[in-house]
Scaffold this active site. Structure first.
Site, PDB file in Angstrom:
ATOM      1  N   ASP A   1       1.036  -1.188   0.112  1.00  0.00           N
ATOM      2  CA  ASP A   1      -0.109  -0.061  -0.111  1.00  0.00           C
ATOM      3  C   ASP A   1       0.872   1.188   0.020  1.00  0.00           C
ATOM      4  O   ASP A   1       1.630   1.660   0.951  1.00  0.00           O
ATOM      5  CB  ASP A   1      -1.115  -0.139   1.284  1.00  0.00           C
ATOM      6  CG  ASP A   1      -0.194  -0.319   2.543  1.00  0.00           C
ATOM      7  OD1 ASP A   1       0.681  -1.232   2.507  1.00  0.00           O
ATOM      8  OD2 ASP A   1      -0.966  -0.098   3.323  1.00  0.00           O
TER       9      ASP A   1
ATOM     10  N   GLU B   1      12.498   1.285   7.180  1.00  0.00           N
ATOM     11  CA  GLU B   1      11.502   0.344   6.706  1.00  0.00           C
ATOM     12  C   GLU B   1      11.718   0.163   5.373  1.00  0.00           C
ATOM     13  O   GLU B   1      11.348  -0.948   4.693  1.00  0.00           O
ATOM     14  CB  GLU B   1      10.182   0.780   6.996  1.00  0.00           C
ATOM     15  CG  GLU B   1       9.967   1.980   6.249  1.00  0.00           C
ATOM     16  CD  GLU B   1       8.515   2.402   6.143  1.00  0.00           C
ATOM     17  OE1 GLU B   1       7.448   1.571   6.580  1.00  0.00           O
ATOM     18  OE2 GLU B   1       7.877   3.368   5.789  1.00  0.00           O
TER      19      GLU B   1
END
Length: 582
Positions: A334, A536
């Site tokens: 996403d 991340e």
């Protein structure tokens, strides 16, 4: 306020939800989970905060992670009494006063806990790492498990109705930064790192938590929050259990977990997730897709989704978009141009109209893993059932996804014009001919079942795809500003492809795996030295740069990044004389 009034407010909330559900179903079929009244209320606070503070630096997730200091009805009453301007907004002072009196901070529901099995330098830690600089860094990464360790506070366990956090019993490892709870597929790579760190009890505790979610909901939620109950994430729980078993030989964990894995398998292979497709030879196959049980803005991004949907003309189109956005979140990607009909326009997201390569590869691995675990405990009927299921899925993937010309497995677009009695008919033109990192996820299951599908073809395809970059593998070739697009590389896909190549049995593939691992480890190391943090995602076009894009600022911590680094160092090591800097 008396009990009758409390009940009336609760009933009104549920009536409001039910009406929305009914309206949604007149637009498009699909199961919808009712919104929890607490979440509905916190979304109202989120919307008021956006009006008060503006977009700059605004993170909507912060507000749905808050807890109540008093009961819901009393809190709602106080919020409704706040003075408002003509356009309905609340002043910053009034909103902050309300939050201070009635809401708890987003980090009060999880508290720090020292992992029971953490030691500063575990015995036998990363024996293949000879370079002293790399070893020192690896120990620093290992120490981050201590920083990211949490347990659910006693207050949540005592009064769960005041919190959106779910009351999990065992300590957890969180990803970090804004992600203050357990996430499903993150946990697989966290566990891979914990295993390298010899932290077996912590890893088992995480698995037990996830199994408890299946026991309660029938599937593992995207994350351990009430507002994530509308969707799951890529199904990798069985892979966690297999990896833990291979290190610990814990038969009890296998026995306790297997019934939950069977429930999860049913979730992904029935109802809205299941698709029947007829191949070019007329044979029928069952495959699966991402499909969230939702048609409203995602609560953790409610204001963002509402703004995105404001470009659409009517309520039915908006609700369909909300479902597509939540389904993309279920995929873990996403967001990405992979899900869009027009890659420059997020409102053209069509996740539920795509049969995804990666999901079906994960499900093939789930079938193989269930058969493996069933064999360990002597469940013969389960072994037979899931061996057959894996053979059927592998055949389906060969027929529907494999493209021999490109040497990749390709996502398949489902079109209503090409379906009869709920069965889609395969056509070559509906394969998505773009190269995505997800096209190579079947490497992870060693999916070489025919003479036509060989490791050599896949390696050559990956090398010529354009996805290989100086610091790792790009997720796509489209630079759209979405975080799962170029130039970003993400730890789970890097690891899946590297490990798949290394396990393929082809020497050329293992050499490529090691080369990509070195690129990825270097950029993680150099970025850590520059910023003092693990990130991340990374910009794979250059060594030493973290990634960006998407709907929130880049995050640090970071659970799955740390896990992948430790797993790669355990697998490939780092020679003493190999340069580590860019």
């Amino acid at each position: 306020m008396d009990k009758a009034t409390n009940f009336m407010i609760f009933t009104l909330f549920m009536l409001f939800t039910a009406v929305n559900m009914f309206k949604a179903e007149t637009c498009k079929k699909g199961h919808v989970i009712p919104t929890i009244p607490l979440v509905i209320f916190l979304e109202r606070v989120q919307e008021s905060a956006l009006q008060a503070y503006g977009h700059k630096g605004f993170d909507p997730k912060l507000f749905v992670d808050m807890s109540l200091r008093k009961n819901l009805s009393e809190t709602v009453e106080a919020f409704n009494k706040l003075p408002r301007t003509v356009n309905g907004s609340i002043s910053v002072n009034d909103l902050e006063g309300f939050i201070g009196n009635y809401l708890g901070g987003a980090d009060e529901d999880l508290v720090y806990v020292e992992p029971v099995d953490y030691v500063a330098e575990p015995e036998g830690f990363l024996p293949k790492v000879k370079n002293s600089e790399v070893r020192a860094w690896a120990l620093e990464v290992h120490s981050l498990w201590k920083n990211l360790s949490r347990k659910v506070s006693d207050h949540v366990l005592e009064k769960p109705e005041l919190y959106t956090l779910l009351p999990l019993k065992n300590p957890v490892i969180i990803p970090g930064s804004r992600f203050k709870e357990v996430y499903y597929w993150d946990s697989y790579w966290i566990i891979r790192g914990l295993l390298a760190s010899k932290m077996y009890e912590t890893a088992k505790g995480i698995v037990t938590n996830l199994v408890s979610l299946i026991d309660e909901f029938g599937y593992v939620l995207n994350g351990a929050r009430a507002y994530y109950s509308n969707r799951s994430q890529p199904p990798v729980l069985a892979a966690m259990i297999v990896d833990i078993y291979n290190r610990t030989s814990d038969l009890d964990l296998v026995r306790r977990s297997l019934p939950a894995l069977l429930k999860e398998y049913h979730f992904w292979n029935s109802g809205i997730h299941k698709v029947t497709i007829q191949d070019a030879q007329g044979s029928h196959h069952s495959l699966s897709r991402y499909y969230a049980m939702w048609n409203k803005p995602r609560p953790e991004s409610s204001t963002i989704d509402s703004e995105t949907a404001s470009k659409l003309p009517n309520i039915c189109e908006k609700r369909e978009l909300y479902r597509e956005l939540a389904s993309a979140a279920e995929s873990g990607w996403d967001f990405s141009s992979r899900w869009m009909r027009n890659e420059s326009d997020l409102t053209t997201s069509s996740t539920t109209s795509i049969l995804p390569v990666d999901l079906n590869a994960f499900l093939l691995k789930l079938e193989l893993d269930i058969a493996f675990l069933a064999n360990i405990i002597g469940e013969s009927s389960t072994i037979t059932c899931f061996t057959e299921a894996s053979q059927n899925r592998q055949k389906a993937m060969d027929c529907i996804f494999w493209n021999g010309e490109m040497g990749q497995w390709l996502d398949y677009w489902l079109t209503d014009s090409n379906t009869s009695e709920g069965i889609y008919k395969w056509e070559d033109l509906h394969q998505n001919k773009k190269s995505f990192a997800s096209n190579f996820v079947p490497l992870w299951t060693e999916n070489f079942s025919s003479d036509n599908i060989t490791p050599q073809k896949v390696v050559q395809s990956l090398q010529s795809s354009g996805l290989l970059q100086p610091a790792g593998i790009a997720m796509t070739l489209s630079n759209t500003g979405q975080q799962w697009d170029f130039p970003n590389g993400w730890p789970p896909l890097e690891h899946i492809i590297i490990e798949g190549l290394a396990r393929s049995g082809l020497e050329e593939a293992r050499a490529l795996a090691k080369d990509i691992a070195v690129r990825w480890l270097r950029t993680n190391y150099v970025t850590y030295k520059k910023t003092g943090a693990m990130h991340e995602k990374y910009d794979v076009t250059k060594c030493g740069a973290y990634g960006g894009g998407g709907e929130y600022v880049p995050q640090t911590g970071f659970g799955w990044t740390n896990g992948v680094v430790l797993a790669l160092l355990e697998e490939f090591g780092w020679p003493e004389d190999l340069k580590i800097d860019c």
